[in-house]
Design a protein around this motif. Structure first.
Motif, mmCIF file in Angstrom:
data_model
loop_
_atom_site.group_PDB
_atom_site.id
_atom_site.type_symbol
_atom_site.label_atom_id
_atom_site.label_comp_id
_atom_site.label_asym_id
_atom_site.label_seq_id
_atom_site.Cartn_x
_atom_site.Cartn_y
_atom_site.Cartn_z
ATOM 1 N N LYS A 117 2.377 9.667 -5.030
ATOM 2 C CA LYS A 117 2.208 8.887 -3.795
ATOM 3 C C LYS A 117 1.929 9.811 -2.609
ATOM 4 O O LYS A 117 1.121 9.488 -1.747
ATOM 5 C CB LYS A 117 3.443 8.024 -3.538
ATOM 6 C CG LYS A 117 3.544 6.838 -4.488
ATOM 7 C CD LYS A 117 4.741 5.983 -4.189
ATOM 8 C CE LYS A 117 4.921 4.918 -5.229
ATOM 9 N NZ LYS A 117 4.208 3.694 -4.975
ATOM 10 N N SER B 201 -1.608 10.976 -2.942
ATOM 11 C CA SER B 201 -2.528 9.898 -2.571
ATOM 12 C C SER B 201 -2.593 9.733 -1.047
ATOM 13 O O SER B 201 -3.678 9.545 -0.488
ATOM 14 C CB SER B 201 -2.050 8.592 -3.220
ATOM 15 O OG SER B 201 -2.833 7.510 -2.790
ATOM 16 N N GLU C 239 -5.936 10.076 1.387
ATOM 17 C CA GLU C 239 -6.358 9.004 2.284
ATOM 18 C C GLU C 239 -6.503 9.496 3.711
ATOM 19 O O GLU C 239 -7.269 8.931 4.482
ATOM 20 C CB GLU C 239 -5.357 7.844 2.230
ATOM 21 C CG GLU C 239 -5.427 7.066 0.939
ATOM 22 C CD GLU C 239 -4.369 5.977 0.846
ATOM 23 O OE1 GLU C 239 -3.714 5.677 1.862
ATOM 24 O OE2 GLU C 239 -4.209 5.425 -0.249
#
Length: 127
Positions: free
Chosen positions: A118, A121, A125
């Motif tokens: 996470k 990620s 982003e």
């Protein structure tokens, strides 16, 4: 949807029971509350919570079952935002650090891998 009115400690306890159970009658709510007030007090709190828009009732034979009106995930997000601003100066990294300090010995390798994924990620982003 529920209004943004603040809940009393007892109202939060009632909502905790309802989120745990999904739906519950007055007696079930009362049984699960710490140091429970009288049956009529719990019934009155549920009526107030319904007036505020936090719960609705369904008829189940002769009794009412109370159900939260806000989906659990939305309630979690709202509660986490309050905790974040109240105790962690709106700092997600402080929250995560506190959680890891508190629960690091209870996390499995798979759970730690999921957290790492996470974070990775989130980094992708941001680019």
């Amino acid at each position: 949807m529920a209004s943004d009115q603040k809940l009393s400690r007892r109202e939060r306890e009632v909502m905790d029971v309802l989120y745990r159970e999904g739906r519950a009658a007055v007696a079930q709510v009362r049984e699960q509350m710490p140091d429970p007030p009288s049956y009529s007090s719990v019934r009155a709190m549920l009526r107030v919570l319904e007036e505020k828009g936090h719960v609705r009732h369904e008829q189940d034979g002769p009794r009412y079952l109370y159900v939260p009106t806000t989906p659990l995930q939305q309630a979690r997000t709202s509660a986490l935002k309050r905790v974040l601003s109240t105790f962690f100066d709106d700092s997600p990294e402080q929250v995560l650090a506190a959680l890891l300090d508190l629960k690091h010995d209870e996390l499995t390798d798979d759970q730690l891998d999921e957290l790492e994924a996470k974070i990775a990620s989130a980094r992708r982003e941001d680019k």
